[in-house]
Design a protein around this motif. Structure first.
Motif: not given
Length: 592
Positions: A187-188, A193-194, A495-498, A503-504
């Motif tokens: 999930d990274h 990072l960016m 956004m779906y992942r978050i 996600c992190p």
């Protein structure tokens, strides 16, 4: 032992000597470690790697990783299915054939894997690698300009896979890996990072600050990992007993040969580093540098494996005092861990309009001065970042890379069927348009329009249609979205992942639901925070999510969400008589 290695075009025609190259690759790590002199300053405790490690997150001592779970035959077969048949291995039997015959001897094969896990011993035959040098840049006759990729036996890959899986699970469950590390973690990614880094940059600039980044380059990082220090760090994070014995066995007694074209060297023993090309190499290196953030007092570190960036919220061009203090601390950490900076590639980027480029001398101690060079642009994780944040150089880089492939496709289009021209465009050109597009899209519309023209050209040549053919028709035939809609889709996928917490962890807190809504209520929109620049992810991400149809938000996987949303966008824009390309980074296309 014979090996089914493919010949690498990158090293076939060079004049590298196989034995000399092998000796170079084996000795580069120990040689760098010998050159690193630890600066004690009369206080050995402050110069020891243990000083920094003690400040890092300790393991939960109520639970350790003391042994590895054994695996089943079905798990081994499942892993073997996941390996591409053309993958190179250091075995006498080609992997494709090995996979076909494995079911006939899966029981003894699995038994060997479990013996390794049970007794904490890596078989000696699994610690023999053939190194393939992959050219990076510079003179082709200098082995220092090559990355040594270790080709290992299939048994080694199998055992490493299951050790890596259990080690990674343990580290994740205990939360032991620094949140600053984005490399080789579930999930990274470089995009996360960016997104986080540029949020800080844009927010700082909106407050009239002068943010900056020092990009760190560690000399031959993977090759220079000191085995004794690594084992001590594994123990610190709770790896003990049979599990620790296994890593001792894994690191000790390794040997390698180097293949250059048809030439192959004699064996050389390896006493330093983690093998590049191995499954365990990345996570072991991650553990080795996991405590580097404890040396960062003035800056926020961002790490992707060995690619490091130190972010400063505001840099004073008058004295650079915070920057100097930080680099002294980083230098001490490197010395304590027997690592060295590549000073020529350790650069500073300050996000302001100054025309001056400063070389900043930093006196580490009486006889050692480190010079940090300021640059107007820097390539970091594949993105060319410039001090004015206009991304002109990166867009020119994309156009140049794609144009070379356009020429190749144009010259061969009469020889390739349509199916293969589409495959060529999708596999070798689209990734250049897509990579980190939600970062560099915040440039001027004129630059994005230039990319649109190149993008259309790729599609029309792939289809072999008239250059004046309608863009919408061409995109529909290719199954492509216009570039601005591709960027919207990519942002929506993140956004779906978050929203679904894949996600992190620190990204989940970037967004909140409006007035009492919760993640379970898919009908709720996200609160759009105020932003001066409208370029921060916390602003754009919320806006992108809020235009997504309610029915899509409840999709059970990111793959289904992405595919369904793409089909909706394709259907909508291709039938929309009012459709017009809009390269505004902060406006999103509505599909309902």
């Amino acid at each position: 032992m014979a090996s089914n290695l493919p010949t690498k075009a990158s090293n076939t025609n060079c004049n590298l000597d196989a034995d000399e190259s092998n000796k170079f690759f084996a000795q580069i790590g120990p040689n760098i470690q010998e050159e690193v002199s630890v600066d004690t300053d009369g206080n050995e405790n402050n110069s020891s790697y243990q000083h920094f490690l003690d400040n890092a997150c300790p393991a939960d001592h109520q639970s350790y990783l003391e042994a590895f779970d054994e695996v089943s035959e079905s798990e081994v077969l499942e892993f073997m299915k996941s390996i591409p048949g053309d993958k190179a291995t250091n075995d006498p039997i080609p992997l494709k054939i090995f996979k076909q015959i494995l079911p006939t001897f899966i029981s003894p094969f699995t038994h060997i894997v479990n013996l390794s896990l049970r007794y904490g011993v890596m078989p000696n035959s699994c610690k023999v690698a053939i190194v393939t040098p992959i050219h990076k840049s510079g003179e082709v006759d200098n082995p220092g300009n090559y990355r040594p990729i270790s080709i290992l036996p299939v048994l080694s890959k199998t055992i490493e896979h299951f050790v890596n899986s259990q080690l990674t699970q343990y580290l994740d469950d205990k939360g032991l890996i620094s949140k600053c590390q984005y490399g080789f973690r579930k999930d990274h990614s470089t995009t996360y990072l960016m997104l986080d880094l540029f949020d800080r940059i844009y927010t700082s600039k909106s407050k009239s600050c002068r943010p900056g980044i020092i990009f760190l380059d560690i000399k031959k990082a993977f090759d220079t990992v000191n085995h004794n220090i690594l084992l001590s760090k594994l123990k610190h994070y709770g790896i003990k007993n049979i599990a620790l014995d296994w890593f001792v066995s894994f690191l000790r007694g390794r040997k390698q040969q180097t293949r250059v074209g048809s030439r192959i060297s004699n064996f050389t023993e390896i006493t330093s580093g983690v093998p590049q090309g191995s499954i365990l190499g990345p996570i072991l290196f991650t553990i080795f540098i996991n405590d580097l953030p404890t040396a960062c007092i003035q800056s926020t570190p961002y790490l992707f494996a060995d690619d490091g960036a130190l972010y400063f919220n505001n840099i004073d061009r008058e004295n650079y005092s915070k920057l100097k203090l930080e680099m002294k601390s980083i230098f001490k950490w490197l010395q304590a861990n027997k690592l060295a900076l590549n000073c020529d590639k350790t650069n500073l980027l300050i996000f302001d309009s100054s025309n001056n480029l400063d070389d900043i001398p930093i006196e580490i101690k009486n006889d050692v001065t480190l010079v940090v060079h300021e640059r107007k642009s820097q390539k970091y994780l594949g993105l060319i970042v410039d001090n004015k944040l206009n991304f002109y150089q990166h867009i020119e880089y994309i156009k140049k890379k794609v144009s070379k492939r356009i020429g190749a496709m144009y010259r061969s289009k009469s020889l390739l069927p349509l199916k293969f021209r589409k495959m060529f465009a999708n596999a070798l050109m689209l990734p250049h348009f897509d990579y980190l597009d939600i970062i560099w899209c915040k440039t001027y519309k004129t630059k994005l329009k230039e990319l649109d023209i190149t993008y259309k050209k790729v599609a029309k040549i792939a289809l072999d249609v008239n250059p004046k053919e309608s863009s919408i028709s061409v995109y529909k035939q290719m199954g492509w979205l216009p570039l601005h809609l591709r960027r919207q889709l990519h942002l929506s996928n993140y956004m779906y992942r978050i929203v679904n917490e894949n996600c992190p962890k620190h990204f989940i807190g970037k967004f909140t639901y409006i007035s009492g809504g919760s993640r379970g209520g898919e009908n709720c929109n996200l609160y759009t925070q105020k932003s001066k620049s409208h370029k921060e992810f916390f602003y754009l991400g919320a806006k992108a999510w809020n235009v997504i149809p309610q029915t899509l938000r409840a999709c059970e996987s990111v793959k289904k969400f992405s595919n369904t949303f793409k089909l909706l966008l394709l259907s909508k824009f291709s039938s929309d008589v009012m459709y017009k390309t809009d390269n505004s980074f902060n406006r999103f296309y509505q599909v309902d």
